[in-house]
Design a protein around this motif. Structure first.
Motif, PDB file in Angstrom:
ATOM      1  N   ILE A 233       0.872  -1.173   0.000  1.00 25.31           N
ATOM      2  CA  ILE A 233       0.000   0.000   0.000  1.00 25.31           C
ATOM      3  C   ILE A 233       0.910   1.224   0.000  1.00 25.31           C
ATOM      4  CG2 ILE A 233      -1.906  -1.127   1.203  1.00 25.31           C
ATOM      5  CD1 ILE A 233      -0.884   0.267   3.774  1.00 25.31           C
ATOM      6  N   ILE A 234       0.358   2.392  -0.221  1.00 34.49           N
ATOM      7  CA  ILE A 234       1.161   3.606  -0.085  1.00 34.49           C
ATOM      8  C   ILE A 234       1.464   3.753   1.402  1.00 34.49           C
ATOM      9  CG2 ILE A 234       1.212   6.101  -0.408  1.00 34.49           C
ATOM     10  CD1 ILE A 234      -0.917   5.682  -2.643  1.00 34.49           C
ATOM     11  N   SER A 235       2.746   3.874   1.753  1.00 39.30           N
ATOM     12  CA  SER A 235       3.161   3.860   3.163  1.00 39.30           C
ATOM     13  C   SER A 235       2.278   4.760   4.020  1.00 39.30           C
ATOM     14  CB  SER A 235       4.611   4.317   3.288  1.00 39.30           C
ATOM     15  OG  SER A 235       5.445   3.303   2.812  1.00 39.30           O
ATOM     16  N   GLU A 236       1.874   4.241   5.165  1.00 37.78           N
ATOM     17  CA  GLU A 236       1.043   5.005   6.104  1.00 37.78           C
ATOM     18  C   GLU A 236       1.376   4.546   7.517  1.00 37.78           C
ATOM     19  OE1 GLU A 236      -3.072   3.759   5.342  1.00 37.78           O
ATOM     20  OE2 GLU A 236      -2.660   2.129   6.734  1.00 37.78           O
ATOM     21  N   GLY A 237       0.677   5.097   8.488  1.00 35.55           N
ATOM     22  CA  GLY A 237       0.995   4.816   9.878  1.00 35.55           C
ATOM     23  C   GLY A 237       0.955   3.337  10.233  1.00 35.55           C
ATOM     24  N   THR A 260       7.353   3.619  12.424  1.00 37.29           N
ATOM     25  CA  THR A 260       6.158   4.469  12.518  1.00 37.29           C
ATOM     26  C   THR A 260       5.310   4.403  11.257  1.00 37.29           C
ATOM     27  OG1 THR A 260       7.373   6.384  11.695  1.00 37.29           O
ATOM     28  CG2 THR A 260       7.263   6.104  14.083  1.00 37.29           C
ATOM     29  N   THR A 261       5.939   4.075  10.133  1.00 32.33           N
ATOM     30  CA  THR A 261       5.191   3.983   8.880  1.00 32.33           C
ATOM     31  C   THR A 261       5.550   2.676   8.191  1.00 32.33           C
ATOM     32  OG1 THR A 261       6.948   5.106   7.655  1.00 32.33           O
ATOM     33  CG2 THR A 261       5.172   6.480   8.516  1.00 32.33           C
TER      34      THR A 261
ATOM     35  N   THR B  67       1.023  11.042   7.070  1.00 29.31           N
ATOM     36  CA  THR B  67       1.738  10.334   6.005  1.00 29.31           C
ATOM     37  C   THR B  67       1.265  10.875   4.652  1.00 29.31           C
ATOM     38  OG1 THR B  67       0.133   8.537   6.102  1.00 29.31           O
ATOM     39  CG2 THR B  67       2.121   8.274   7.418  1.00 29.31           C
ATOM     40  N   TYR B  68       1.588  10.210   3.572  1.00 31.55           N
ATOM     41  CA  TYR B  68       1.240  10.714   2.239  1.00 31.55           C
ATOM     42  C   TYR B  68      -0.222  11.143   2.139  1.00 31.55           C
ATOM     43  CZ  TYR B  68       5.525   8.909   0.096  1.00 31.55           C
ATOM     44  OH  TYR B  68       6.812   8.689  -0.246  1.00 31.55           O
ATOM     45  N   ARG B  69      -1.091  10.265   2.634  1.00 37.01           N
ATOM     46  CA  ARG B  69      -2.522  10.423   2.334  1.00 37.01           C
ATOM     47  C   ARG B  69      -3.404  10.138   3.538  1.00 37.01           C
ATOM     48  NH1 ARG B  69      -4.306   5.104   1.562  1.00 37.01           N
ATOM     49  NH2 ARG B  69      -2.638   3.829   2.369  1.00 37.01           N
ATOM     50  N   PHE B  72      -2.552   9.330  10.981  1.00 37.69           N
ATOM     51  CA  PHE B  72      -2.732   8.334  12.032  1.00 37.69           C
ATOM     52  C   PHE B  72      -2.856   9.069  13.357  1.00 37.69           C
ATOM     53  CE2 PHE B  72      -1.224   5.677  15.464  1.00 37.69           C
ATOM     54  CZ  PHE B  72      -1.939   4.498  15.260  1.00 37.69           C
ATOM     55  N   MET B 148       6.349  13.160   3.950  1.00 35.08           N
ATOM     56  CA  MET B 148       6.168  12.657   5.313  1.00 35.08           C
ATOM     57  C   MET B 148       7.514  12.283   5.912  1.00 35.08           C
ATOM     58  SD  MET B 148       4.507   8.957   4.468  1.00 35.08           S
ATOM     59  CE  MET B 148       5.425   7.501   4.916  1.00 35.08           C
ATOM     60  N   GLY B 150       9.060   9.386   8.470  1.00 36.43           N
ATOM     61  CA  GLY B 150       8.624   8.127   9.067  1.00 36.43           C
ATOM     62  C   GLY B 150       9.732   7.111   9.122  1.00 36.43           C
ATOM     63  N   PHE B 151       9.341   5.854   9.138  1.00 35.70           N
ATOM     64  CA  PHE B 151      10.241   4.707   9.156  1.00 35.70           C
ATOM     65  C   PHE B 151      11.091   4.712  10.415  1.00 35.70           C
ATOM     66  CE2 PHE B 151      14.337   2.833   7.397  1.00 35.70           C
ATOM     67  CZ  PHE B 151      13.960   1.538   7.676  1.00 35.70           C
TER      68      PHE B 151
END
Lengths: 322, 243
Positions: A233-237, A260-261, B67-69, B72, B148, B150-151
């Motif tokens: 998926i497009i990276s998200e939380g 976190t993502t 994030t992108y879209r 959270f 964003m 993250g990671f």
């Protein structure tokens, strides 16, 4: 000197508290105790506030020397434990004399044991938390796991002293860790990405916890969960408790140190009150998922929080848990 | 203005809005999803909601990650019910459709491309029939947007990569990548703040520290920043390090 000295850390011992919140937008993981419930109860027994830092002992084999008199408690994964030669029951208040040595053996059930000492482990607070973030080499004790000879300072014990009445936890609060866990889950944000067969597989299969599991995530082995259009998926939380399905269909249950993502499908989320059960699963244990309603999850969460709040309140009235 | 991707029929527990939906992330988290697309306008909506909620300092909201879209949100149901949270989110969604001008920062990031700092630059070039200097020119031309963070610890996900450089992730993540490494994955480029295993194609390295606890602002980037890469030589790289 209020301190304890590590004699033997065992496979992995880290300083943890309830976690680091508020920095997710900078890519800082929550970290904190894998079994937050056991940490909070250990703190309660030791006469600490819920936010104090404890030692999270993984798979036992831990030994340390008290360099001061101290009130303390052990919770979480049960092991044969002793201090100054006397056996140590879990989920109870204990007092150590200066110079005494605490030792824990291999766990009988569960894998993570919490040692809380009155005053809390006094490491510098970083971004609002004393948790260790191992991959980032941040927080906790020098940003790393504990080693032999490490000297950990312990905070001042507030107003309470050894005169505080010894108490045990109400038996209903002492968890039983199972080697065959049924974790209650809510549907995850991408549950629609599972095929009907995939959904069936997820909720009817037993998965074995792999030995490649750590604080970031538990790798589960078993029937592959089928995805309708790939695992990306497009990276998200991403968040602790999420059940991710990568392209190979083998679920990954995210832990406290999770990134976190993430860009994998999250098909389910373990409910908050069952995260401690998940945290105590070791390699070779099995796990199944059962779907519950949001109402069930919420009432279980609120019931537990009220219970803890009341215990803390009572203990504060009695002069503990400042 | 790009169209927002319409969603398929959703389970009952999803709360729907005209242009976004609320997805449960367990009983202590929600994700406000605006679309299934990487798009500057959608990302701006995510960051706008994040900013408003942050300014509102609502009790019970304990952590947020744009994030992108999606945004959270981790919340404590003991302090804020899901119903209340839903209302709070709804109230803060009413943003004007006109694009607000952001308080934009443009950061110039020096990068030493190729050689030992960019071990994958030849492979990236070979896949697109470009020589090394063309890869460098294409990579350092655009003004990127930090979509964003993250990671791990301040990793910026940059959008705006030239299509001629888009390269799918490596099949298996490589061994630890040194801090400052500049990588390409699909349509994104990014910079590793700390040593970490990674599946991105490494084309260069910046001498800047993305994360430094000794600085007043430990993290170099914020979501919404504009970034331009400036090619530097090995000598320049070394002189930066002395600072």
């Amino acid at each position: 000197m209020r301190a304890i000295k590590i004699i033997e850390p065992g496979p992995l011992a880290t300083v943890q508290d309830q976690g680091r919140f508020g920095f997710r937008d900078s890519g800082v993981p929550v970290c904190g105790a894998m079994d937050r419930q056991a940490l909070r109860l250990a703190n309660l027994l030791a006469g600490n506030g819920a936010h104090a830092a404890c030692i999270e002992i993984t798979l036992g084999g831990f030994a340390a020397q008290f360099l001061c008199d101290a009130r303390f408690a052990l919770t979480g994964a049960k092991t044969l434990a002793q201090c100054g030669g006397s056996p140590l029951p879990f989920w109870e208040v204990h007092f150590a004399r200066k110079g005494e040595i605490i030792q824990t053996g291999p766990p009988v059930s569960g894998i993570r044991t919490y040692l809380a000492v009155q005053g809390g482990i006094d490491v510098p607070e970083l971004m609002g938390s004393r948790s260790t973030f191992l991959r980032g080499n941040l927080g906790g004790f020098e940003g790393r796991s504990l080693r032999r000879e490490d000297l950990l300072f312990v905070g001042e014990p507030g107003k309470t002293g050894p005169s505080f009445p010894v108490f045990k936890l109400p038996p209903e609060l002492v968890p039983i860790y199972s080697a065959n866990a049924r974790l209650r889950v809510l549907p995850g944000p991408q549950i629609e990405r599972l095929t009907p067969e995939g959904l069936q597989t997820l909720f009817s299969s037993e998965y074995v916890v792999s030995n490649r599991s750590d604080r970031m995530g538990a790798m589960l082995c078993g029937p592959a969960v089928e995805l309708s259009r790939g695992g990306d998926i497009i990276s998200e939380g991403a968040f602790p408790g999420a059940v991710q399905i990568p392209g190979n269909g083998q679920p990954v249950l995210l832990g406290s140190d999770c990134q976190t993502t993430g860009g994998y499908v999250k098909c389910a989320a373990v409910i908050e009150v069952d995260l401690p059960v998940a945290a105590q699963l070791g390699p070779g244990n099995t796990v199944g998922f059962v779907e519950v309603s949001l109402d069930e999850a919420r009432s279980a969460y609120l019931k537990n929080e009220y219970l803890l709040a009341r215990l803390y309140e009572n203990s504060a009235k009695a002069g503990g848990a400042t | 203005m790009p169209e927002v991707t319409p969603h398929a029929a959703s389970p009952a527990q999803w709360v729907r809005y005209p242009q976004c939906r609320l997805l449960l992330c367990g009983d202590t988290g929600v994700s406000v999803e605006f679309a299934e697309a990487i798009d500057p306008w959608i990302n701006r909506r995510v960051r706008s909601l994040h900013k408003r909620l942050k300014e509102g300092a609502y009790p019970g909201i304990i952590d947020m990650g744009p994030t992108y879209r999606c945004l959270f949100i981790r919340y404590d149901p003991f302090l804020c019910s899901l119903e209340k949270l839903t209302c709070i989110i709804e109230q803060n969604l009413d943003i004007p459709e006109a694009q607000e001008e952001e308080n934009e920062r443009i950061l110039e990031v020096p990068v030493c491309y190729g050689g030992p700092f960019g071990p994958d630059i030849k492979e990236v070039g070979a896949r697109h029939s470009l020589d090394e200097s063309e890869v460098i020119a294409l990579h350092s031309a655009p003004v990127y947007r930090v979509y964003m963070i993250g990671f791990i610890l301040g990793f910026p996900y940059l959008g705006g990569l030239d299509e001629r450089l888009c390269t799918p992730r490596k099949n298996s993540p490589g061994k630890a990548v040194p801090p400052g490494s500049v990588g390409i994955a699909d349509r994104q480029t990014g910079i590793y703040p700390v040593a970490s295993p990674g599946g991105w194609w490494i084309v260069g390295r910046t001498p800047l520290k993305l994360f430094d606890l000794k600085r007043e602002a430990p993290f170099l980037f914020r979501a919404g920043d504009a970034v331009r890469f400036k090619p530097i030589t090995r000598q320049e790289f070394e002189s930066y390090k002395d600072h």
